[in-house]
Design a protein around this motif. Structure first.
Motif, short mmCIF file in Angstrom:
data_model
loop_
_atom_site.label_atom_id
_atom_site.label_comp_id
_atom_site.label_asym_id
_atom_site.label_seq_id
_atom_site.Cartn_x
_atom_site.Cartn_y
_atom_site.Cartn_z
N CYS A 13 0.83 -1.19 0.00
CA CYS A 13 0.00 0.00 0.00
C CYS A 13 0.87 1.25 0.00
O CYS A 13 0.60 2.21 -0.72
CB CYS A 13 -0.93 -0.01 1.20
SG CYS A 13 -2.10 1.34 1.21
N ASN A 16 2.24 1.77 -3.37
CA ASN A 16 1.19 2.31 -4.23
C ASN A 16 1.08 3.83 -4.09
O ASN A 16 0.94 4.55 -5.08
CB ASN A 16 -0.14 1.64 -3.89
CG ASN A 16 -1.26 2.05 -4.83
OD1 ASN A 16 -1.56 3.23 -4.96
ND2 ASN A 16 -1.87 1.07 -5.47
N VAL A 17 1.17 4.33 -2.87
CA VAL A 17 1.15 5.79 -2.65
C VAL A 17 2.40 6.42 -3.28
O VAL A 17 2.31 7.39 -4.03
CB VAL A 17 1.09 6.14 -1.15
CG1 VAL A 17 1.21 7.64 -0.94
CG2 VAL A 17 -0.21 5.64 -0.52
N ARG A 20 2.82 7.27 -6.92
CA ARG A 20 2.07 8.41 -7.46
C ARG A 20 2.71 9.74 -7.11
O ARG A 20 2.22 10.80 -7.49
CB ARG A 20 0.65 8.39 -6.87
CG ARG A 20 -0.14 7.15 -7.25
CD ARG A 20 -1.33 6.99 -6.32
NE ARG A 20 -1.97 5.70 -6.46
CZ ARG A 20 -3.03 5.48 -7.23
NH1 ARG A 20 -3.57 6.45 -7.90
NH2 ARG A 20 -3.54 4.27 -7.33
N VAL A 21 3.78 9.70 -6.32
CA VAL A 21 4.44 10.92 -5.87
C VAL A 21 5.37 11.42 -6.99
O VAL A 21 5.91 10.63 -7.74
CB VAL A 21 5.21 10.62 -4.56
CG1 VAL A 21 6.15 11.74 -4.21
CG2 VAL A 21 4.25 10.35 -3.43
N ASP A 22 5.54 12.72 -7.09
CA ASP A 22 6.38 13.30 -8.14
C ASP A 22 7.86 12.93 -7.93
O ASP A 22 8.27 12.56 -6.83
CB ASP A 22 6.22 14.82 -8.15
CG ASP A 22 6.68 15.44 -6.83
OD1 ASP A 22 6.00 15.19 -5.82
OD2 ASP A 22 7.71 16.11 -6.81
N ASN B 124 -7.38 0.09 2.87
CA ASN B 124 -6.44 -0.98 2.55
C ASN B 124 -6.85 -2.27 3.25
O ASN B 124 -6.91 -3.34 2.63
CB ASN B 124 -5.03 -0.56 2.96
CG ASN B 124 -3.97 -1.55 2.53
OD1 ASN B 124 -3.94 -1.96 1.38
ND2 ASN B 124 -3.12 -1.96 3.45
N ASN B 136 -5.02 7.38 -2.30
CA ASN B 136 -3.58 7.37 -2.54
C ASN B 136 -3.16 8.52 -3.46
O ASN B 136 -2.14 9.16 -3.25
CB ASN B 136 -3.14 6.04 -3.15
CG ASN B 136 -3.15 4.91 -2.12
OD1 ASN B 136 -3.38 5.15 -0.95
ND2 ASN B 136 -2.89 3.70 -2.56
N GLN B 137 -3.99 8.76 -4.49
CA GLN B 137 -3.69 9.86 -5.41
C GLN B 137 -3.79 11.20 -4.68
O GLN B 137 -2.95 12.09 -4.87
CB GLN B 137 -4.64 9.83 -6.62
CG GLN B 137 -4.25 10.79 -7.73
CD GLN B 137 -2.84 10.52 -8.26
OE1 GLN B 137 -2.50 9.39 -8.61
NE2 GLN B 137 -2.00 11.55 -8.28
N VAL B 139 -3.37 11.92 -1.43
CA VAL B 139 -2.24 12.21 -0.53
C VAL B 139 -0.95 12.44 -1.32
O VAL B 139 -0.15 13.31 -0.98
CB VAL B 139 -2.00 11.14 0.57
CG1 VAL B 139 -3.16 11.06 1.54
CG2 VAL B 139 -1.67 9.79 0.00
N ALA B 140 -0.77 11.70 -2.41
CA ALA B 140 0.41 11.91 -3.25
C ALA B 140 0.43 13.35 -3.77
O ALA B 140 1.47 14.01 -3.78
CB ALA B 140 0.44 10.92 -4.41
N GLU B 144 3.24 16.66 -2.74
CA GLU B 144 4.11 16.96 -3.88
C GLU B 144 5.09 18.09 -3.53
O GLU B 144 4.68 19.15 -3.05
CB GLU B 144 3.25 17.37 -5.08
CG GLU B 144 4.09 17.62 -6.31
CD GLU B 144 3.27 17.65 -7.60
OE1 GLU B 144 2.22 16.99 -7.66
OE2 GLU B 144 3.69 18.34 -8.53
#
Lengths: 197, 183
Positions: A13, A16-17, A20-22, B124, B136-137, B139-140, B144
């Protein structure tokens, strides 16, 4: 009352996060958050989508590669070896790649060999210093049999590129060209082609 | 923030919907009881509970039970997760991708950092893939280009590196990098 902690979050998990991070966060900050995040940041799945930023961070007045140098106290740092380092972290799992300005022919060759799973490739709009390195692009297309989307900064070699795509990339679906030379004049407009091969 | 009184806007919303027979109320739906780790009871319709893969497999293993204990889940994130899944059930019945996208975006936008961070382990654990993707998207996006300290406080994580270990980590990266730079 015992709450589940982020440090102990299931590894998959967390990956997965982080996937997606830059790139800047993943490269400079995520590994230093805590030990489990450091471990997760080394997982190739975090490095599947690589968008190399081209712009300068206004706050620092530095590009990512310059920040990387400062952060890790690295003295010698060419764009080629930086791209090679980051792409290498994906261990062949990279599916989406957006290259920065100024990449060389070596970069394209390296990516052709090291990113066989590539689905989307995006080349920078401002390609003036790189237009020559693009002449080998048609010879490399055949290495990306899973390629579906290609975004080009110029229309150079477009016919050769399309020919190679039609031979090698059976799932190809869209081609975008940012600056097209039509009738000898440069037109700054987006051309998008939807493919059905 | 109490929801003890029903908002009058809810009724106007219902009248705006197309006048189709409400099949949900036609047959009485089975309710399932979920019990959070802080001993709060949630009664949800079976269709909502079945969105939670963990709960679904619990029922497949022991179909006679009607209360599912969730020892890893506290009440607040659970109530938010239930709220999300209720909406998703509606979109399943009447597919509208644009509306669903809009709802999902608003769902995360209006949540605090802590709410999002608390919901991820729950989504989860309950294996709600759609929600996990959305969270997830979100928090990502929120972390940033943020500093190490920011990310730690965002997630409530304690730094378990010593200064020596942190310095070693930097050197390790530099070595790995310079190994690449040889040729």
């Amino acid at each position: 009352m015992e709450e589940r902690k982020w440090e102990d979050l299931e590894f998959d998990c967390l990956v997965n996060v982080l996937g997606r991070v830059d790139m800047e966060s993943l490269l400079l900050y995520v590994p230093f958050v805590c030990k489990s995040w450091y471990k997760a940041s080394l997982n190739p799945s975090c490095w599947k989508h690589l968008v190399f930023p081209t712009d300068v961070d206004p706050e620092w007045d530095l590009t990512l590669i310059e920040k990387f140098k400062v952060w890790y106290d690295i003295h010698k740092c060419s764009l080629y070896s930086f791209i090679k380092f980051v792409v290498g972290l994906s261990h062949g799992n990279c599916t989406g790649l957006s290259l920065p300005d100024g990449f060389s022919e070596e970069v394209l060759k390296y990516i052709a060999d090291e990113c066989p799973a590539l689905i989307s490739l995006s080349l920078p709009v401002d390609h003036f210093q790189t237009s020559e390195s693009l002449s080998i692009l048609p010879t490399l297309i055949g290495k990306w049999e899973h390629l579906e989307n290609l975004r080009l900064g110029s229309s150079d070699n477009l016919v050769d590129i399309i020919t190679q795509i039609s031979l090698a990339c059976s799932k190809f679906s869209s081609l975008g060209v940012s600056i097209a030379t039509i009738g000898g004049k440069k037109r700054h407009r987006q051309l998008s082609l939807i493919f059905r091969i | 923030m109490s929801s003890s009184t029903d908002s009058p806007t809810l009724t106007t919303e219902t009248t705006q919907l197309s006048p189709q027979p409400d099949t949900e109320t036609a047959k009485p739906t089975k309710k399932i009881t979920l019990k959070s780790s802080d001993n709060q009871i949630f009664e949800v319709e079976e269709s909502v509970a079945m969105e939670f893969a963990t709960v679904k497999s619990f029922f497949e293993d022991s179909p006679s039970t009607d209360t599912v204990p969730l020892p890893n889940v506290t009440a607040k994130p659970l109530s938010q997760v239930i709220e999300f899944c209720k909406e998703q059930i509606k979109f399943k019945a009447n597919p509208d991708e644009a509306q669903k996208k809009k709802y999902n975006a608003e769902f995360v936008t209006e949540k605090s950092d802590k709410d999002l961070v608390d919901m991820i382990p729950v989504a989860n654990y309950l294996e709600i893939k759609d929600l996990l993707d959305v969270l997830n998207q979100a928090v990502a996006d929120r972390i940033e280009n943020k500093s190490v300290e920011y990310v730690r406080s965002f997630f409530g994580i304690d730094n378990d590196f010593t200064a020596e270990e942190e310095a070693a980590l930097r050197r390790e990266h530099a070595w790995a990098y310079e190994g690449v730079d040889e040729d």
